[in-house]
Design a protein around this motif. Sequence first.
Motif, mmCIF file in Angstrom:
data_model
loop_
_atom_site.group_PDB
_atom_site.id
_atom_site.type_symbol
_atom_site.label_atom_id
_atom_site.label_comp_id
_atom_site.label_asym_id
_atom_site.label_seq_id
_atom_site.Cartn_x
_atom_site.Cartn_y
_atom_site.Cartn_z
ATOM 1 N N LEU A 34 0.986 -0.927 -0.355
ATOM 2 C CA LEU A 34 -0.042 0.015 -0.095
ATOM 3 C C LEU A 34 0.703 0.935 -0.067
ATOM 4 N N ASP A 358 -7.793 8.350 -4.973
ATOM 5 C CA ASP A 358 -6.882 7.692 -5.094
ATOM 6 C C ASP A 358 -5.893 7.317 -6.106
ATOM 7 N N ARG A 360 -4.464 5.500 -8.226
ATOM 8 C CA ARG A 360 -4.103 4.182 -8.704
ATOM 9 C C ARG A 360 -4.641 4.364 -10.422
ATOM 10 N N GLU A 361 -5.499 4.974 -10.358
ATOM 11 C CA GLU A 361 -6.671 5.026 -12.183
ATOM 12 C C GLU A 361 -5.685 5.936 -12.825
ATOM 13 N N PHE A 372 0.697 -1.719 -10.151
ATOM 14 C CA PHE A 372 -0.593 -2.826 -8.996
ATOM 15 C C PHE A 372 -0.719 -4.297 -10.112
ATOM 16 N N ASP A 392 -1.495 -2.038 -4.023
ATOM 17 C CA ASP A 392 -2.287 -2.513 -4.015
ATOM 18 C C ASP A 392 -3.657 -0.859 -4.635
ATOM 19 N N SER A 393 -3.526 0.288 -3.877
ATOM 20 C CA SER A 393 -2.984 1.414 -3.621
ATOM 21 C C SER A 393 -2.184 2.334 -3.643
ATOM 22 N N GLN A 395 -3.015 6.331 -1.977
ATOM 23 C CA GLN A 395 -4.150 6.816 -1.665
ATOM 24 C C GLN A 395 -3.865 8.040 -1.160
#
Length: 455
Positions: A34, A358, A360-361, A372, A392-393, A395
């Motif tokens: 994370l 987040d 991630r995208e 990821f 995982d992310s 943030q």
Amino acid sequence: MNEKLVEALGYVNEKYISHAAKRKHIKRRNIVSLIAAMLAIVILLEVPDMRMTINAKAVSLPTENRGGMTETAFDEWEEKQTEMLNAAETLGEFTANGSVPVLSGTQDDNRIWSPVNAYIALSMTAEMTGEEQQEDILAVLGRENMDSLREISTVWENIYRDDGKETSVLANSLWLDKNVSYRQDIMDTISYHYYAPVYAGDLGSRKTDRDITNWLDNQTGGFMKHRTGRVDLKDDCMLALASTIYFQGQWVDKFDSKLNTNAVFHSPSEDITCTFMNAKEMNMTYYWGEDFGAVSQWLKNNAKFWFILPDEDKTVEDVLNSGEYAKTITASQDTMMNQKQMLVNLSVPKFDVSSSVDLREAFTDLGLGDLFDPQADALGNAVRSESPVWIDSIQQESRVTIDEEGVTAASYLLIPGAGAAAPPDEIIDFVVDRPFIFAITMYDIPMFVGVVNTP
């Protein structure tokens, strides 16, 4: 300065400090990593002396004496300035590219991110990845190799401020599960180049969650308690990276509360009434681009707060997609085009907004999808396991406030009718009464960029 940087990283019980590179037995469970990036900007906040105790074992700690530049070392100073210019340029491109997926599609929501904070977090991640993922990160960050990427430490040293009144403090830390096997040389590299202590604890336990929460609260002066209280790592988390920015600045020219008015802000879904701060005939530089107009207001810590307003026939999305605004906020004063010194009647909403993003995208869209993907085992170079180690992310939490005394992030001013041509008048009204973009820069480094739809 370097000693202060290390001091700002927190206090650790001596009995937990160890630089021994002992390999640990691996837990037989799925391994997930994370990255938690937290940021805060705050004004005029009375910050308590928050001494911190971390119960996790210290795997690697930053070195206090970094062999800093002496007053007579002109060559070294010149090299540092070149590194700063290179960093500002690459951060400008990263800001323009990253802001599109991060800030677009907000509708009624407010959204903020810190490009420099995310840049540092990705730089630290690159230190732990395999060669293929490392090349992907270098491409996204606009760097040729890892040595040039580590120049980010020069940025850190230049924007660091903590004199009790003006604050700009960056902090990083890396947390490993106590049973994971790691490469000590990589941990030491991260600790040295990014001023990041590395700890080992029982990730996913209440005790270590408390340690991380304590660290985050300490680095953000307690300003993010409503967010940091949510730290709750998964039981199968093997690694966590935390990166923070704590920013506090006062206006050079403060707003007079006696001039405050209640006025309408046109948010996307409805008109709302809020308090506007007003200033008459401020001597400011007005900037314009293909689809926006902008002004910047100085803060006492040599930072600028930018108000970036789409033209009447343009939207926030248009400005983000063109990316021209990023060149404006990261260009030095003498190289900027399309600027004019003017008297400005300024009107901006007073607000306190929070955002949770987040990344991630957004980073997947930029070409970092392997980070990821469990099958890519992205962090297997630094953390050894029988199972893959991936992210995982990512943030990023933020809170921004602005009032008569100073800024905590977000205000964007509107100039109706301003477009790609110079303004016709010597005095203009700059009214932020609809969705806008803001930015905070220091030495042309983009520290915060955001969209405010509802103050």
